[in-house]
Scaffold this motif. Structure first.
Motif, PDB file in Angstrom:
ATOM      1  N   CYS A 122       0.969  -1.049  -0.134  1.00 21.76           N
ATOM      2  CA  CYS A 122       0.317  -0.336  -0.214  1.00 21.76           C
ATOM      3  C   CYS A 122       0.397   1.199   0.334  1.00 21.76           C
ATOM      4  O   CYS A 122       1.965   1.274   0.596  1.00 21.76           O
ATOM      5  CB  CYS A 122      -0.999   0.147   1.098  1.00 21.76           C
ATOM      6  N   ASP A 123       0.997   2.169  -0.762  1.00 23.56           N
ATOM      7  CA  ASP A 123       1.549   3.397  -1.455  1.00 23.56           C
ATOM      8  C   ASP A 123       1.239   4.524  -1.323  1.00 23.56           C
ATOM      9  O   ASP A 123       0.424   4.995  -1.497  1.00 23.56           O
ATOM     10  CB  ASP A 123       2.488   3.555  -2.737  1.00 23.56           C
ATOM     11  N   LEU A 124       1.573   5.189   0.480  1.00 23.78           N
ATOM     12  CA  LEU A 124       0.667   5.821   1.158  1.00 23.78           C
ATOM     13  C   LEU A 124       1.100   7.039   0.343  1.00 23.78           C
ATOM     14  O   LEU A 124       0.173   8.377   0.417  1.00 23.78           O
ATOM     15  CB  LEU A 124       0.319   6.414   2.061  1.00 23.78           C
ATOM     16  N   ARG A 125       1.618   7.178  -0.567  1.00 25.07           N
ATOM     17  CA  ARG A 125       2.373   8.568  -1.705  1.00 25.07           C
ATOM     18  C   ARG A 125       1.504   8.278  -2.822  1.00 25.07           C
ATOM     19  O   ARG A 125       1.496   9.741  -3.414  1.00 25.07           O
ATOM     20  CB  ARG A 125       3.810   7.902  -1.873  1.00 25.07           C
ATOM     21  N   LYS A 126       0.756   7.909  -3.024  1.00 23.95           N
ATOM     22  CA  LYS A 126      -0.952   7.764  -3.554  1.00 23.95           C
ATOM     23  C   LYS A 126      -1.647   8.372  -3.391  1.00 23.95           C
ATOM     24  O   LYS A 126      -2.538   7.659  -2.068  1.00 23.95           O
ATOM     25  CB  LYS A 126      -0.783   6.277  -5.076  1.00 23.95           C
ATOM     26  N   ALA A 127      -2.964   8.902  -4.561  1.00 24.87           N
ATOM     27  CA  ALA A 127      -4.207   9.408  -3.812  1.00 24.87           C
ATOM     28  C   ALA A 127      -5.159   7.802  -3.963  1.00 24.87           C
ATOM     29  O   ALA A 127      -4.983   7.031  -4.401  1.00 24.87           O
ATOM     30  CB  ALA A 127      -4.958  10.131  -5.241  1.00 24.87           C
ATOM     31  N   GLY A 128      -5.157   7.872  -3.165  1.00 22.21           N
ATOM     32  CA  GLY A 128      -6.484   6.745  -2.628  1.00 22.21           C
ATOM     33  C   GLY A 128      -6.215   5.660  -1.568  1.00 22.21           C
ATOM     34  O   GLY A 128      -6.843   4.823  -1.530  1.00 22.21           O
ATOM     35  N   GLU A 129      -4.934   5.926  -1.976  1.00 24.82           N
ATOM     36  CA  GLU A 129      -4.482   4.718  -1.123  1.00 24.82           C
ATOM     37  C   GLU A 129      -4.289   4.783   0.733  1.00 24.82           C
ATOM     38  O   GLU A 129      -4.580   3.637   1.092  1.00 24.82           O
ATOM     39  CB  GLU A 129      -2.915   4.351  -0.787  1.00 24.82           C
ATOM     40  N   LEU A 130      -5.033   5.121   1.464  1.00 22.10           N
ATOM     41  CA  LEU A 130      -5.266   5.767   2.591  1.00 22.10           C
ATOM     42  C   LEU A 130      -6.124   4.472   2.722  1.00 22.10           C
ATOM     43  O   LEU A 130      -6.661   3.908   3.604  1.00 22.10           O
ATOM     44  CB  LEU A 130      -5.290   6.981   3.495  1.00 22.10           C
ATOM     45  N   GLU A 131      -7.119   5.059   1.925  1.00 24.57           N
ATOM     46  CA  GLU A 131      -8.921   4.433   1.867  1.00 24.57           C
ATOM     47  C   GLU A 131      -8.705   2.532   0.992  1.00 24.57           C
ATOM     48  O   GLU A 131      -9.188   1.959   2.156  1.00 24.57           O
ATOM     49  CB  GLU A 131      -9.560   4.355   0.822  1.00 24.57           C
ATOM     50  N   LYS A 132      -7.633   2.466   0.516  1.00 28.40           N
ATOM     51  CA  LYS A 132      -7.884   0.925   0.466  1.00 28.40           C
ATOM     52  C   LYS A 132      -6.937   0.031   1.477  1.00 28.40           C
ATOM     53  O   LYS A 132      -7.160  -0.545   1.584  1.00 28.40           O
ATOM     54  CB  LYS A 132      -5.844   1.614  -1.056  1.00 28.40           C
ATOM     55  N   LEU A 133      -5.807   1.339   2.692  1.00 30.16           N
ATOM     56  CA  LEU A 133      -5.533   0.586   3.280  1.00 30.16           C
ATOM     57  C   LEU A 133      -6.109   0.274   4.795  1.00 30.16           C
ATOM     58  O   LEU A 133      -6.655  -0.613   5.308  1.00 30.16           O
ATOM     59  CB  LEU A 133      -4.445   1.570   4.555  1.00 30.16           C
ATOM     60  N   LYS A 134      -7.798   1.088   4.509  1.00 29.16           N
ATOM     61  CA  LYS A 134      -8.575   1.231   5.193  1.00 29.16           C
ATOM     62  C   LYS A 134      -9.729  -0.393   5.284  1.00 29.16           C
ATOM     63  O   LYS A 134      -9.775  -1.044   6.204  1.00 29.16           O
ATOM     64  CB  LYS A 134      -9.786   1.801   5.622  1.00 29.16           C
ATOM     65  N   LEU A 135      -9.293  -0.674   3.899  1.00 25.68           N
ATOM     66  CA  LEU A 135     -10.019  -1.975   3.145  1.00 25.68           C
ATOM     67  C   LEU A 135      -9.182  -3.453   3.840  1.00 25.68           C
ATOM     68  O   LEU A 135      -9.874  -4.472   3.637  1.00 25.68           O
ATOM     69  CB  LEU A 135     -10.365  -1.569   2.340  1.00 25.68           C
ATOM     70  N   LEU A 136      -7.749  -3.018   3.891  1.00 27.67           N
ATOM     71  CA  LEU A 136      -7.350  -4.320   3.114  1.00 27.67           C
ATOM     72  C   LEU A 136      -6.800  -4.436   4.661  1.00 27.67           C
ATOM     73  O   LEU A 136      -6.626  -5.777   4.559  1.00 27.67           O
ATOM     74  CB  LEU A 136      -5.639  -3.264   3.105  1.00 27.67           C
ATOM     75  N   LEU A 137      -6.803  -3.630   5.982  1.00 27.86           N
ATOM     76  CA  LEU A 137      -6.583  -4.620   6.971  1.00 27.86           C
ATOM     77  C   LEU A 137      -7.155  -5.492   7.610  1.00 27.86           C
ATOM     78  O   LEU A 137      -6.657  -5.869   8.084  1.00 27.86           O
ATOM     79  CB  LEU A 137      -6.000  -2.970   8.491  1.00 27.86           C
ATOM     80  N   PRO A 138      -8.218  -5.364   7.996  1.00 27.83           N
ATOM     81  CA  PRO A 138      -9.511  -6.145   8.654  1.00 27.83           C
ATOM     82  C   PRO A 138      -9.110  -7.492   7.794  1.00 27.83           C
ATOM     83  O   PRO A 138      -8.894  -8.905   8.366  1.00 27.83           O
ATOM     84  CB  PRO A 138     -11.197  -5.908   7.567  1.00 27.83           C
ATOM     85  N   VAL A 139      -9.170  -7.591   6.131  1.00 31.26           N
ATOM     86  CA  VAL A 139      -9.107  -8.692   5.522  1.00 31.26           C
ATOM     87  C   VAL A 139      -7.253  -9.211   6.071  1.00 31.26           C
ATOM     88  O   VAL A 139      -6.808 -10.466   6.660  1.00 31.26           O
ATOM     89  CB  VAL A 139      -9.350  -8.932   4.147  1.00 31.26           C
ATOM     90  N   PHE A 140      -6.116  -8.502   5.771  1.00 32.02           N
ATOM     91  CA  PHE A 140      -4.602  -9.010   5.962  1.00 32.02           C
ATOM     92  C   PHE A 140      -5.003  -9.687   7.691  1.00 32.02           C
ATOM     93  O   PHE A 140      -4.101  -9.779   7.717  1.00 32.02           O
ATOM     94  CB  PHE A 140      -4.112  -7.978   5.965  1.00 32.02           C
ATOM     95  N   LEU A 141      -5.471  -8.644   9.223  1.00 32.24           N
ATOM     96  CA  LEU A 141      -5.508  -9.310   9.814  1.00 32.24           C
ATOM     97  C   LEU A 141      -6.364  -9.988  10.706  1.00 32.24           C
ATOM     98  O   LEU A 141      -6.475 -10.862  11.773  1.00 32.24           O
ATOM     99  CB  LEU A 141      -5.393  -8.174  11.016  1.00 32.24           C
ATOM    100  N   GLU A 142      -7.607 -10.866   9.360  1.00 29.24           N
ATOM    101  CA  GLU A 142      -7.921 -11.737  10.401  1.00 29.24           C
ATOM    102  C   GLU A 142      -7.286 -13.444   9.692  1.00 29.24           C
ATOM    103  O   GLU A 142      -6.913 -13.301   8.946  1.00 29.24           O
ATOM    104  CB  GLU A 142      -9.091 -12.010   8.820  1.00 29.24           C
ATOM    105  N   ARG A 143      -7.699 -14.158  10.895  1.00 29.54           N
ATOM    106  CA  ARG A 143      -6.907 -15.597  10.871  1.00 29.54           C
ATOM    107  C   ARG A 143      -7.497 -16.512  10.810  1.00 29.54           C
ATOM    108  O   ARG A 143      -9.237 -16.621  10.655  1.00 29.54           O
ATOM    109  CB  ARG A 143      -6.345 -15.513  12.207  1.00 29.54           C
ATOM    110  N   LYS A 144      -7.937 -17.407   9.413  1.00 33.54           N
ATOM    111  CA  LYS A 144      -8.326 -18.466   8.744  1.00 33.54           C
ATOM    112  C   LYS A 144      -7.985 -19.462   9.027  1.00 33.54           C
ATOM    113  O   LYS A 144      -6.760 -19.465   8.686  1.00 33.54           O
ATOM    114  CB  LYS A 144      -8.091 -17.937   6.920  1.00 33.54           C
ATOM    115  N   GLU A 145      -8.617 -20.756   9.010  1.00 30.15           N
ATOM    116  CA  GLU A 145      -8.241 -21.813   9.090  1.00 30.15           C
ATOM    117  C   GLU A 145      -6.773 -22.535   8.396  1.00 30.15           C
ATOM    118  O   GLU A 145      -6.636 -23.301   8.558  1.00 30.15           O
ATOM    119  CB  GLU A 145      -9.569 -22.508   9.148  1.00 30.15           C
ATOM    120  N   ASN A 146      -7.495 -21.950   6.487  1.00 29.37           N
ATOM    121  CA  ASN A 146      -6.280 -22.005   5.833  1.00 29.37           C
ATOM    122  C   ASN A 146      -5.460 -21.288   5.310  1.00 29.37           C
ATOM    123  O   ASN A 146      -4.618 -21.908   4.846  1.00 29.37           O
ATOM    124  CB  ASN A 146      -7.423 -22.628   4.464  1.00 29.37           C
ATOM    125  N   ASP A 147      -4.948 -20.299   6.855  1.00 27.91           N
ATOM    126  CA  ASP A 147      -3.768 -20.488   5.983  1.00 27.91           C
ATOM    127  C   ASP A 147      -2.909 -21.190   6.209  1.00 27.91           C
ATOM    128  O   ASP A 147      -2.643 -21.819   7.492  1.00 27.91           O
ATOM    129  CB  ASP A 147      -3.874 -18.981   7.211  1.00 27.91           C
TER     130      ASP A 147
END
Length: 586
Positions: A529-554
């Motif tokens: 996620c490149d915060l130097r680019k427009a719209g990336e902060l909103e992308k980060l907000k969407l990414l984090l819950p998925v990134f931090l989720e723990r799944k059984e098939n990980d």
């Protein structure tokens, strides 16, 4: 044939409840390695980089709160343990460090992989031993087994810490291919029953009388593991007697009701009247270090009338230059002593701390609503400070949070822990505060714990410790949040180096590395996620819950690389300082 002294040493470790062993490849250590690997009750891991291996052992021991064994070959391999051993020593983490060595007659004879290993770790271990060269005499065998029992006991005695056992080994190193190691040999084990240090009745009555004399009491919690019982006692005492409790991010006391988590912010200003009003009469401390430099400076200038530090045993530091009494008992026992007093702490004092804490929280909220105004080039720019805030807010339940040194741990301390969850425990290598083993420590934790392990780290710490991934173990519960500003960003935040023309080359260490290659090399999932680019902060907000989720098939760990602009990060941090001046009129 593997020497009997080594077989017995391994058997004693197993009998005393040691279960995890961290090995690094080598020939001289082969007898140790094979003995530990073949013991049926021990779990062994192998890591080629000794420096990383030792920090991985720290991560394991932090989770287990029990000694973990380290084994390496002779020579410089042993020296590569040194940074982690120093960290373990100052953070009170138990390690049993076995270093293979040449026989004594070959020291200083220009033999390969031979250095002076006896007492190699100096004053950064609790004790250092050398096993006798294997001899059949019963006194020699008795001496060898006694050494191992003593080493285990000392590593586990408060304050816990690393103990070194140097092991001279003669050739041949390797047993015959059909040799069976018999671990049923009789061994002498020395148990160590350690009772809790308590206060006598006269000591208790003396402390109670003095406690009542002070109107303005302040409790500061230093770095320590999470202790639910202690947290409950502190909460009850604070609430019933209106005592402010300062608990920064590494104290693991974020569950304490109304804890002061933003002391570094609220003590950053120069308003003499406000600071004078926050000066305590009685300061109570326990645990190890605190992060806040402003807290240290405040208490060194506005010293309490009395400062009691509670610690059952071991050396006591005087970080605030105000220490007047050491109370040799557990914090739980001592603080519980002051339950039930009818006289409350001065409420005006308590309320003043709470008022300043609320102001500090509001300042952080205002910071991120105003940072968009500081960049004329691109109003969509955001920085790593806000990224850390988002990560902290998105942390799920059941998390071990590891914070690398330099800016990540400071950002996290400024943001504070919003969740009051007792399932969140924070770890940071603040014994020596180095960047060198932050990733390895989190890897060690993830190998032991079923909880999600989240590391927030900077680029310098991450790339310095890439060998944390150099092994064959999958890390499905590891999440690494990498703040990459392509240099040592902290030096832009410090007035001294930030004003020097040599900043970029000699302090900041500008680099163009990315973690994608590291992730590919070690089969770790990668997202950027490149915060130097427009719209990336909103992308980060969407990414984090998925990134931090723990799944059984990980099946593998994950890296989220958050790229930012170092100069913009500096501007945002300067804006933070400006807000402090505006808020406090200083």
């Amino acid at each position: 044939m593997i020497p009997q002294s080594i077989i017995k040493a391994v058997q004693i470790c197993a009998l005393r409840g040691v279960r995890q062993v961290v090995l690094s490849p080598g020939s001289r250590c082969a007898p140790l390695t094979l003995a530990f690997v073949r013991h049926p009750n021990l779990v062994t891991h192998t890591f080629s980089d000794e420096r990383s291996a030792a920090f991985i052992a720290i991560g394991m021991a932090q989770q287990l709160r029990h000694p973990v064994v380290l084994v390496c070959t002779s020579g410089s391999a042993a020296y590569n343990y040194a940074p982690a051993i120093a960290e373990a020593y100052f953070q009170h983490i138990p390690l049993l460090v076995f270093t293979a060595d040449r026989p004594p007659e070959w020291i200083d004879q220009l033999d390969g992989q031979t250095i002076r290993q006896k007492n190699i770790y100096g004053s950064h271990v609790k004790a250092s031993y050398e096993l006798p060269l294997d001899q059949p005499h019963p006194d020699v065998q008795w001496h060898a087994t006694r050494i191992i029992s003593e080493a285990i006991n000392i590593s586990r005695t408060f304050p816990c810490g690393p103990v070194h056992i140097n092991v001279p080994v003669r050739e041949p190193f390797y047993p015959e291919s059909n040799e069976i190691i018999n671990f049923n040999v009789p061994v002498k084990v020395i148990e160590n029953e350690q009772g809790e240090l308590t206060l006598t009745n006269p000591q208790t009555e003396k402390l109670k009388k003095e406690w009542e004399r002070f109107d303005k009491k302040l409790i500061i919690c230093g770095q320590q593991p999470y202790h639910p019982k202690l947290t409950h006692i502190i909460s009850s005492l604070s609430e019933s007697q209106s005592i402010p409790v300062i608990a920064d991010v590494i104290s693991n006391q974020h569950s304490v009701g109304q804890a002061i988590q933003h002391s570094d912010i609220l003590l950053a200003h120069k308003n003499e009247e406000t600071l004078k009003g926050l000066q305590p009469d009685l300061l109570i401390t326990f645990g190890l270090s605190v992060i806040s430099k402003n807290l240290k400076l405040f208490l060194r200038k506005y010293q309490p009338k009395a400062h009691w530090h509670i610690q059952p045993a071991g050396y006591v530091a005087d970080s605030f230059q105000s220490l007047t009494r050491i109370v040799r008992a557990s914090p739980e026992l001592v603080l519980k002593t002051f339950y039930g007093f009818s006289k409350e702490n001065e409420k005006t004092y308590y309320n003043q701390w709470q008022r300043e804490e609320r102001k500090a929280k509001e300042l952080i909220r205002n910071l991120f609503s105003r940072t968009l105004k500081i960049s004329n080039e691109d109003l969509n720019n955001s920085g790593e400070f806000e990224a850390v805030k988002l990560v902290m807010e998105c942390l799920p339940n059941q998390v071990n949070l590891h914070l690398a040194n330099s800016m990540p741990v400071r950002y996290a301390n400024l943001v504070g822990i919003q969740q009051k969850s007792e399932d969140l425990e924070i770890f940071a290598n603040r014994g020596t505060s180095g960047i060198d083993g932050s990733t390895s420590t989190s890897v060690g934790a993830s190998l032991i714990s079923d909880k999600l392990t989240v590391l927030i780290t900077g680029d310098m710490a991450f790339f310095y410790d890439r060998n944390a991934f150099w092994h064959n173990y999958k890390l499905p519960n590891l999440r690494v949040v990498l703040l990459n500003n392509h240099g040592g960003g902290i030096f832009r935040m410090i007035n001294g180096p930030s004003q020097q023309p040599e900043l970029e080359e000699y302090f900041e260490t500008v680099q163009q590395l990315h973690a994608e290659n590291t992730a590919r090399d070690f089969q770790v999932s990668y997202t950027a996620c490149d915060l130097r680019k427009a719209g990336e902060l909103e992308k980060l907000k969407l990414l984090l819950p998925v990134f931090l989720e723990r799944k059984e098939n990980d099946t593998h760990g994950k890296i989220l690389e958050i790229i930012s602009d170092g100069k913009l990060n500096q501007q945002i941090f300067n804006q933070y300082k400006t807000l402090i001046k505006e808020s406090y009129g200083a």
